[in-house]
Design an enzyme around this catalytic site. Structure first.
Site, short mmCIF file in Angstrom:
data_model
loop_
_atom_site.label_atom_id
_atom_site.label_comp_id
_atom_site.label_asym_id
_atom_site.label_seq_id
_atom_site.Cartn_x
_atom_site.Cartn_y
_atom_site.Cartn_z
N LEU A 1 0.53 -1.18 -0.12
CA LEU A 1 0.18 0.00 0.08
C LEU A 1 0.87 1.53 -0.13
O LEU A 1 0.72 2.33 -0.30
CB LEU A 1 -1.34 0.35 1.31
N LYS B 1 4.86 2.88 1.01
CA LYS B 1 6.50 2.37 1.69
C LYS B 1 6.88 3.98 1.98
O LYS B 1 6.99 5.63 1.59
CB LYS B 1 7.41 2.34 0.39
N GLY B 2 8.01 3.28 2.72
CA GLY B 2 8.11 4.80 3.51
C GLY B 2 9.55 4.48 3.91
O GLY B 2 10.46 3.45 3.60
N GLY B 3 10.72 5.71 4.52
CA GLY B 3 12.42 5.61 5.70
C GLY B 3 12.40 4.40 5.26
O GLY B 3 13.67 3.35 5.56
N ALA C 1 10.04 1.63 7.18
CA ALA C 1 8.12 1.19 7.02
C ALA C 1 7.80 0.44 5.61
O ALA C 1 7.95 1.68 4.71
CB ALA C 1 7.50 2.00 8.19
N SER C 2 6.99 -0.22 5.30
CA SER C 2 6.38 -0.26 4.68
C SER C 2 4.98 -0.73 5.45
O SER C 2 4.71 -1.52 6.50
CB SER C 2 6.63 -1.08 3.82
N LYS D 1 1.81 -2.70 9.11
CA LYS D 1 3.02 -2.06 9.10
C LYS D 1 3.92 -2.59 9.31
O LYS D 1 4.40 -2.86 10.53
CB LYS D 1 2.52 -0.45 9.86
N ASP E 1 -0.11 16.49 14.03
CA ASP E 1 0.39 16.40 12.45
C ASP E 1 -0.96 16.33 12.15
O ASP E 1 -1.62 14.75 11.34
CB ASP E 1 1.14 15.15 11.72
#
Length: 777
Positions: free
Chosen positions: A20, A22-24, A26-27, A43, A139
């Site tokens: 769904l 993807k980050g630095g 985590a996915s 996550k 946020d």
């Protein structure tokens, strides 16, 4: 029933499907629980990456906070576990993705006010739930609001959330999404729950307009606009919508509307009918017809303590289950109480919700708790330690509320108060290369005195001096300080600014009261006070000079014990107490939105006014009797070490017979000319030359025998007298530069008809006098 809702405790108990987001570090994957056959989002956080970037505590805090929450407007965390390589968070799946993507890709337009109100009500309900447990999200944005299968709003992504020990606790970390971040967070001021309220205001504006209120092409320019809190309000929005947005986006967190008040605002009552939050399917069905069902995930960025943190959250719908333990390295059970069933949150044992804020609204205060006195921040992982240790400024934060814009120049600095209330100091040095003074340092202080920006413009060269301060600029976040952590090397600048503000306050009337004997003015300092008696006498009271009394001829009464002075002082004391009582009463009556000051009480008795002085509306120099001031307030010697007022008694005693002769005759116009593109120039019988400029301002040149100097009256009626040995502000200097040619033209003008009967020996020779500087507001 329990077995059908049980979630697995290992990744092998899930059928992991497609990615769904993807980050630095985590996915997020869509998955299905093999026990409950329910779709979820998982996550997967890479342990090596978070350990390498120092974000272990951030992940621990996210899990710690999110695992406790259960509310219809909050994305649910079902369970969490870990293996050697990953920490896994099993989350509610939001089938319809994030609100931002839905608006841009499916709706293809901003939301209507009715739709926006429905969304707003659900977001506020969720935030009230968080705030009731002292959790600050930090946020809130359209990317962090997800849509369930039934189109309910779900607040997601608690990667920046923090648990406060008390509702009025303050943090210092700069974090969040630039388009939704509050001014106090950008400025690294202490901030609390009202920071989320600002984000709600940005959210509502974005829903109704289609773009964030402070959006620009770059992050730095966006943050600069946020700090200034200047945005354009579209005229097509209803009055109720505009009013609510303005109240949500108040620059000062103390002035922002509370979440409880949002629910009672006419915008929600009008568009949603004042009904309570609805949990029925299709709560947003008025705009859901065009929705194509989709799964969604997103990766966002946030700055936390100068580190880039890649955050993402999953994108639906289920109820909670027991919270398994996680390794102590990431979630210490001793802190959270998850090591035994009896220590788990009550909703895990009984399936019930934590009390929602809606159940507590009647008992909650309408104001933010503790915001009247901001507590100094304490040390924790989110706070920036003060560079000055235990040392603090000994003066309270300055404040410019109700002060008019002004600009004042000294030898080494130019000081300004802007229309926004911001104080700007421009420090000047002579640059041999340019053969002129240049601005080498700039200090900008917010209207409440708590945000300070100090930087060097164009280092090495400086900026040329202009008639107005340079445009706002934040070269880097290292230039931004707050009142609590201002380095002591900059304290003198702050003291300099505070004394300038104090000076302007001492000349700015807060209460004007007409007594039976004179016009009384209590200044914004609440200690400076003056009475101008109808007889011509005057009493001045200041915190620096004490009490000074002048008789009707303008001479200082050196003996305050004499009968004449005693009577004036007694009346002054009585009026001073009366004005203070009026001020205190009005302070209680005024609200955040409606101020009572400045205020005028009463009016001058008609019997004491000359016929020529009775006029209404705008100033008309042809319809009232002119008078030259017989006495002037002391000249100002302004420096960083002292502010003092001085006036020699000889100024009043010399030429006293001459003054008495002039006072016996009416001060009437004897010459008048109109100068194109400048204004009307008038010469009075006492020798005063006045220029009424077309912009509404006026300059009066007073002959030496009358005390000398000039009086400058702004378009708003505020008058300032400038006397010997003082510099002139730029606005006054520009007008004075035109005086020689205007006086030459005036010499050639014929006398007016009503001036021929005036004794010629009373007219002062037309000599150009030096123009000096003295304030007498």
């Amino acid at each position: 029933m329990m077995s059908t809702r049980t979630f697995g405790e290992t990744i092998e108990e899930y059928e992991v499907q497609h990615l769904l987001g993807k980050g630095g570090f985590a996915s997020v994957y869509k998955a299905r629980c093999l026990h409950s056959h329910q779709d979820v989002a998982i996550k997967m956080i890479d342990k090596k990456l978070i350990q390498g970037t120092g974000l272990t505590s951030r992940v621990r805090q996210e899990v710690e906070i999110h695992s406790r929450l259960k509310h219809p407007s909050v994305l649910q965390l079902y369970t969490f576990f870990q293996d050697v390589n990953y920490v896994y968070l099993v989350l509610e799946l939001a089938h319809n993705g994030e609100l931002q993507r839905y608006m841009k890709q499916h709706l293809l337009r901003p939301f209507t006010e009715s739709e926006g109100a429905t969304i707003l009500r659900q977001v506020v309900a969720g935030l009230l739930y968080l705030h009731s447990h002292n959790i600050m999200h930090r946020d809130i944005s359209l990317s962090n609001l997800l849509l369930s299968k039934e189109m309910h709003i779900k607040i997601a992504d608690f990667g920046l959330a923090t648990q406060l020990k008390r509702p009025d606790e303050r943090h210092m970390t700069m974090c969040g999404t630039p388009n939704y971040i509050s001014p106090e967070v950008v400025s690294r001021l202490s901030h609390g729950l009202p920071a989320d309220v600002w984000s709600v205001g940005c959210m509502l504006y974005t829903l109704l307009v289609g773009r964030p209120p402070f959006e620009t092409e770059g992050v730095e320019s966006t943050l600069n606009k946020v700090v200034m809190s200047e945005f354009m309000m579209p005229s097509h929005l209803s009055f109720e919508a505009q009013d609510l947005i303005h109240k949500l986006l108040k620059k000062s967190p103390h002035e922002r509307i509370t979440l409880e008040q949002v629910l009672r605002h006419p915008f929600l009552k009008r568009t949603v009918g004042g009904s309570s939050y609805s949990t029925t399917p299709g709560a947003l069905n008025e705009f859901s017809q065009s929705l194509a069902s989709s799964d969604s995930g997103i990766v966002t960025f946030a700055s936390s303590d100068s580190r880039k943190s890649h955050r993402l959250r999953s994108v639906d719908n289920s109820s909670g289950q027991s919270m398994p333990q996680i390794m102590e390295e990431y979630l210490p059970s001793s802190n959270l109480g998850y090591d035994s069933k009896e220590h788990r949150p009550i909703y895990e044992q009984h399936g019930s919700y934590l009390p929602t804020p809606g159940d507590q609204l009647e008992n909650r205060d309408a104001k933010w708790p503790g915001t009247n006195n901001l507590a100094p921040f304490t040390s924790d992982s989110d706070m920036i330690p003060s560079p000055v240790g235990e040392k603090r400024l000994l003066m309270p934060p300055l404040e410019t509320k109700r002060l008019q814009p002004t600009r004042y120049k000294t030898k080494n600095a130019i000081m300004s108060i802007l229309r926004t209330g911001e104080v700007v100091l421009e420090f000047v040095k002579f640059k041999v290369k340019y053969n002129e003074d240049r601005i080498t340092d700039i200090c900008r202080i917010s209207e409440d005195g708590r945000r300070i920006i100090i930087y060097q413009p164009d280092p090495g060269r400086g900026l040329p001096i202009r008639e107005h301060p340079p445009d706002p600029l934040i070269p880097s976040e290292n230039c931004v300080y707050n009142y609590e952590n201002l380095p002591n090397k900059h304290w003198k600048k702050y003291v300099y600014a505070a004394r300038f503000v104090g000076l302007v306050k001492s000349k700015t009337p807060k209460i004007t009261f007409f007594s039976s004997l004179g016009k009384c003015q209590l200044m914004e300092t609440m200690t400076d006070f003056e009475v101008r008696f109808y007889s011509g006498a005057k009493l001045l009271k200041s915190s620096t000079d004490g009490v000074k009394v002048f008789n009707s001829n303008g001479a200082v009464l050196s003996d305050n014990g004499c009968a004449e002075a005693r009577n004036l002082i007694d009346h002054g004391n009585e009026c001073f107490s009366h004005c203070v009582n009026i001020s205190n009463a009005l302070e209680l009556a005024q609200t955040k939105e409606n101020t009572c000051f400045p205020v005028t009480i009463g009016r001058r008795p008609a019997a004491d006014m000359h016929a020529g002085q009775r006029f209404d509306g705008l100033r008309d120099t042809t319809n009232f009797a002119y008078s030259t001031p017989k006495s002037n307030q002391g000249s100002i010697n302004f420096s960083v070490s002292t502010i003092s007022t001085t006036r020699s008694a000889s100024d009043y005693n010399s030429n006293t017979p001459r003054l008495n002769m002039l006072a016996a005759h009416q001060n009437v116009p004897i010459k008048r000319i109109t100068v194109p593109e400048i204004g009307i120039v008038t010469e009075l019988s006492h020798g005063v030359v006045q220029v009424q400029f077309y912009d509404g301002s006026m300059v009066s040149v007073i002959p030496k025998v009358q005390g000398g100097g000039i009086t400058y009256t702004q378009a708003n009626g505020l008058s300032t007298h400038f006397g010997n040995n003082d510099d002139l502000p730029f606005a006054v200097r520009d007008r004075i530069n035109q005086m020689p040619q205007l006086q030459m033209k005036l010499k050639c003008a014929p006398l007016l008809g009503n001036a021929r009967s005036v004794d010629c020996h009373l007219m002062t020779p037309k000599t150009t006098t030096p123009f000096y500087n003295r304030m007498i507001i």
